[in-house]
Write a protein that holds these residues in place. Structure first.
Motif, short mmCIF file in Angstrom:
data_model
loop_
_atom_site.label_atom_id
_atom_site.label_comp_id
_atom_site.label_asym_id
_atom_site.label_seq_id
_atom_site.Cartn_x
_atom_site.Cartn_y
_atom_site.Cartn_z
N ARG A 1 0.91 8.98 -3.06
CA ARG A 1 -0.44 8.59 -2.66
C ARG A 1 -1.45 9.55 -3.26
NH1 ARG A 1 -1.96 7.03 3.55
NH2 ARG A 1 -4.07 6.26 3.16
N SER B 1 0.75 5.30 -5.82
CA SER B 1 -0.45 4.95 -6.59
C SER B 1 -0.21 5.09 -8.09
CB SER B 1 -1.62 5.83 -6.16
OG SER B 1 -1.31 7.20 -6.30
N GLN C 1 -4.21 0.68 -4.18
CA GLN C 1 -3.35 1.02 -3.04
C GLN C 1 -4.16 0.94 -1.74
OE1 GLN C 1 -2.12 5.18 -2.63
NE2 GLN C 1 0.00 4.50 -2.53
N LYS C 2 -5.37 1.46 -1.76
CA LYS C 2 -6.21 1.43 -0.57
C LYS C 2 -6.63 0.00 -0.23
CE LYS C 2 -10.23 3.55 1.59
NZ LYS C 2 -11.23 4.63 1.53
N TRP D 1 0.84 1.76 -9.62
CA TRP D 1 -0.24 0.81 -9.85
C TRP D 1 -1.10 1.23 -11.04
CZ3 TRP D 1 1.03 -3.39 -7.71
CH2 TRP D 1 1.60 -3.44 -6.43
N SER E 1 0.82 -1.22 0.00
CA SER E 1 0.00 0.00 0.00
C SER E 1 0.85 1.26 0.00
CB SER E 1 -0.94 0.00 1.21
OG SER E 1 -0.21 0.22 2.41
N ARG E 2 2.15 1.11 0.31
CA ARG E 2 3.03 2.28 0.35
C ARG E 2 3.72 2.53 -0.98
NH1 ARG E 2 5.37 0.40 6.22
NH2 ARG E 2 3.66 1.28 7.49
#
Length: 360
Positions: A333, A128, A151-152, A131, A124-125
């Motif tokens: 993020r 984004s 990511q979330k 991805w 998740s870190r």
């Protein structure tokens, strides 16, 4: 259509790619034979609504679709004084992606050992943007903000212990860490939603919770204030009590299927509109807030997010907010929704302080 006069329909569009559904709306309207009206706006015109939001809503309201909702209301008000909306359909017929994806996610997570689930935290870190780029390489259509959603999802997978946790984290943009609100207890800022309804399917439990919280507190409030700001009254046919009672008796198997919701409504619409015109990934009524606050609205955002001011006001943890702001600016993020909530609170607080100073 069951109408003695031609039905009027209204839509707005934007030139920016990824934020324009006006062409799809026009195609459907032409097929149905409505008297369709469309208006293309510049992003500058959309941004000009933002200073009006604190007084328009009279509370720190932070659903960014309030901007295009107000714009389409203003456009329709040029000709009509009352309009029908489709609000309530998602809550009654399992229309939100989470109604399908959250139970599916929980079923899969229960089969994964805790240590393996914990790998979601480092994933998740990863920025984004990474991805999102990776998603473009895969076949099929990607949903808007694919990287941020994935990511979330990794973060939720690492921390969730129950389906209720997953549901809350879907709605809480500050999940996975302490609340930015000073004095807030617990690990997140989301309220303790009641997901009881013992024995009901998970999707039904979420639909119920959405119907008694998200629908009145967000959706209906958003549309009512955005429209009434220009003198347009809206009516909500889906929330006719007889239709709501009927929807409650329809089994879940007729509402979800093939990984999507609103199945029965889709089948009804397909009697009148070809599937090719309506078969698209679900997307909210959006404008590129996240890009704006990095670009043309950056000065406005940084003024509202000034650490010294937040410290003196005493409502927010300035270090936590500043950290999220830095992550958003760097691309690590996509914190659009989390920051928009803070910005709308700060803008409302400043507007309230100005009003108080004027009246003294």
């Amino acid at each position: 259509m069951h109408s003695s006069i031609p039905v009027r329909t209204y839509s707005i569009g934007f030139e920016q790619a990824g934020y324009n559904e006006a062409e799809h709306a026009k195609a459907v309207a032409q097929h149905l034979g409505t008297v369709h009206h469309e208006q293309y706006l510049t992003m500058r015109e959309a941004r000009e609504v933002i200073p009006q939001l604190p007084s328009m809503y009279d509370e720190p309201f932070a659903d960014s679709s309030q901007i295009p909702t107000h714009l389409v209301s203003r456009f329709a008000r040029q000709e009509v004084t009352v309009a029908l909306t489709g609000d309530g359909g998602d809550e009654l017929f399992a229309g939100y992606n989470r109604h399908v994806s959250a139970p599916r996610m929980w079923r899969r997570l229960q089969q994964v050992p805790r240590p393996v689930r914990a790998l979601g935290l480092p994933l998740s870190r990863i920025p984004s943007q990474f991805w999102t780029r990776l998603g473009t390489l895969a076949p099929g259509r990607r949903q808007p903000h694919f990287g941020a959603k994935l990511q979330k999802a990794f973060g939720i997978a690492a921390s969730a212990s129950t389906l209720d946790d997953i549901y809350r984290d879907f709605l809480d943009e500050w999940s996975g860490g302490p609340s930015p609100v000073r004095g807030e207890n617990g690990s997140g800022s989301a309220p303790a939603f009641d997901l009881t309804c013992a024995g009901a399917p998970d999707a039904v439990r979420m639909m119920y919770c959405d119907a008694v919280s998200y629908l009145p507190d967000d959706i209906l409030a958003k549309v009512d204030r955005a429209s009434m700001a220009v003198g347009l009254e809206t009516r909500v046919p889906f929330l006719d009590h007889r239709l709501a009672a009927l929807a409650a008796r329809i089994p879940l198997s007729m509402k979800t299927g093939d990984g999507r919701g609103k199945l029965i409504l889709r089948k009804l619409v397909e009697r009148h509109v070809p599937r090719a015109l309506i078969d698209r990934p679900k997307a909210g009524f959006q404008v590129p807030i996240g890009e704006w606050i990095k670009g043309p609205l950056r000065d406005w955002a940084e003024d509202l997010l000034d650490p010294g001011r937040m410290r003196s006001e005493g409502w927010l943890d300035e270090a936590m907010v500043t950290s999220r702001w830095s992550a958003h600016l760097s691309g690590r993020r996509d914190a659009t929704a989390a920051l928009w909530a803070i910005l709308m609170f700060q803008a409302w607080l400043r507007d309230k302080d100005k009003a108080s100073a004027t009246n003294t």
